[in-house]
Write a protein that holds these residues in place. Structure first.
Motif, PDB file in Angstrom:
ATOM      1  N   PRO A   7       0.822  -1.218   0.000  1.00 49.73           N
ATOM      2  CA  PRO A   7       0.000   0.000   0.000  1.00 49.73           C
ATOM      3  C   PRO A   7       0.859   1.273   0.000  1.00 49.73           C
ATOM      4  O   PRO A   7       0.525   2.248  -0.670  1.00 49.73           O
ATOM      5  N   GLN A   8       1.971   1.251   0.719  1.00 46.94           N
ATOM      6  CA  GLN A   8       2.833   2.430   0.749  1.00 46.94           C
ATOM      7  C   GLN A   8       3.489   2.639  -0.614  1.00 46.94           C
ATOM      8  O   GLN A   8       3.569   3.769  -1.101  1.00 46.94           O
ATOM      9  N   ALA A  11       1.004   4.246  -2.800  1.00 46.79           N
ATOM     10  CA  ALA A  11       0.833   5.655  -2.437  1.00 46.79           C
ATOM     11  C   ALA A  11       2.013   6.487  -2.943  1.00 46.79           C
ATOM     12  O   ALA A  11       1.823   7.595  -3.457  1.00 46.79           O
ATOM     13  N   VAL A  12       3.227   5.965  -2.811  1.00 46.70           N
ATOM     14  CA  VAL A  12       4.413   6.673  -3.303  1.00 46.70           C
ATOM     15  C   VAL A  12       4.310   6.865  -4.819  1.00 46.70           C
ATOM     16  O   VAL A  12       4.560   7.961  -5.332  1.00 46.70           O
ATOM     17  N   ASN A  13       3.929   5.820  -5.530  1.00 45.41           N
ATOM     18  CA  ASN A  13       3.793   5.918  -6.994  1.00 45.41           C
ATOM     19  C   ASN A  13       2.709   6.915  -7.392  1.00 45.41           C
ATOM     20  O   ASN A  13       2.881   7.696  -8.328  1.00 45.41           O
ATOM     21  N   ALA A  14       1.581   6.897  -6.677  1.00 47.53           N
ATOM     22  CA  ALA A  14       0.498   7.846  -6.969  1.00 47.53           C
ATOM     23  C   ALA A  14       0.943   9.273  -6.676  1.00 47.53           C
ATOM     24  O   ALA A  14       0.642  10.201  -7.444  1.00 47.53           O
ATOM     25  N   LEU A  84      -5.239   7.607   0.590  1.00 48.62           N
ATOM     26  CA  LEU A  84      -4.570   8.654  -0.177  1.00 48.62           C
ATOM     27  C   LEU A  84      -3.091   8.749   0.193  1.00 48.62           C
ATOM     28  O   LEU A  84      -2.721   8.491   1.340  1.00 48.62           O
ATOM     29  N   PRO A  85      -2.241   9.174  -0.748  1.00 46.01           N
ATOM     30  CA  PRO A  85      -0.849   9.450  -0.399  1.00 46.01           C
ATOM     31  C   PRO A  85      -0.801  10.584   0.631  1.00 46.01           C
ATOM     32  O   PRO A  85      -1.549  11.560   0.520  1.00 46.01           O
ATOM     33  N   VAL A  86       0.062  10.430   1.615  1.00 44.65           N
ATOM     34  CA  VAL A  86       0.212  11.437   2.669  1.00 44.65           C
ATOM     35  C   VAL A  86       1.653  11.938   2.682  1.00 44.65           C
ATOM     36  O   VAL A  86       2.590  11.144   2.746  1.00 44.65           O
ATOM     37  N   ALA A 114       3.901   8.785   2.056  1.00 48.02           N
ATOM     38  CA  ALA A 114       4.377   8.727   0.674  1.00 48.02           C
ATOM     39  C   ALA A 114       5.472   9.748   0.416  1.00 48.02           C
ATOM     40  O   ALA A 114       6.171   9.666  -0.591  1.00 48.02           O
ATOM     41  N   GLY A 115       5.620  10.711   1.292  1.00 45.99           N
ATOM     42  CA  GLY A 115       6.635  11.743   1.174  1.00 45.99           C
ATOM     43  C   GLY A 115       6.717  12.509   2.474  1.00 45.99           C
ATOM     44  O   GLY A 115       5.921  12.285   3.390  1.00 45.99           O
TER      45      GLY A 115
END
Length: 148
Positions: A7-8, A11-14, A84-86, A114-115
């Motif tokens: 999942p992470q 999220a990183v890719n998104a 959602l990416p966070v 994600a960042g």
């Protein structure tokens, strides 16, 4: 590269794709409920707010008031609340030396974000910002950041 779960990684890719696509809006949830609400409004990524979180607790937006482990727990809660990416507002990395910041960034990544963002503020009124060379060394110590 630090190991991430599926999942992470998604999220990183998104999050990367959003950056590559151009401009996008990144709202700031201050708790799990606001993260869920922002997702339902249609936002495609979120960024935590150290000030928003601190103020909901009646605290100043300072590392001494919201220590690293409290912030890490908060980040885990926001990540768990939505798919959602966070992006994490991670203060100045909770250390003054590049090695300490790098270690803490690893802990931050382990929350599932994600960042993340690192501030250049020292917390010292006499010298409020890190000198440029140290800031660059802090960024480079985390890997994947270029000196541009």
């Amino acid at each position: 590269m630090r190991e991430t779960n599926a999942p992470q990684s998604a999220a990183v890719n998104a999050f990367r794709a959003l950056h590559e696509s151009g401009c996008f809006i990144l709202p700031n949830p201050w708790d799990e409920g606001s993260a869920v609400y922002l997702k339902h409004l249609g936002f495609r990524a979120l960024a935590t707010t150290s000030a928003g979180f601190a103020y909901t607790k009646g605290l100043p937006d300072e590392v001494r008031a919201v220590p690293r482990d409290v912030m890490l727990s908060h980040l885990r809660d926001i990540v768990a609340a939505t798919s959602l990416p966070v992006n994490a507002d991670f203060q100045a990395g909770y250390a003054h030396e590049p090695e300490g910041v790098a270690e803490n960034v690893g802990l931050c990544i382990a929350t599932g974000v994600a960042g993340l963002s690192i501030e250049d503020a020292t917390g010292d009124r006499a010298e409020p910002l890190y000198e440029s060379r140290l800031a660059v060394n802090l960024a480079l110590s985390r890997g994947g950041v270029s000196e541009a």
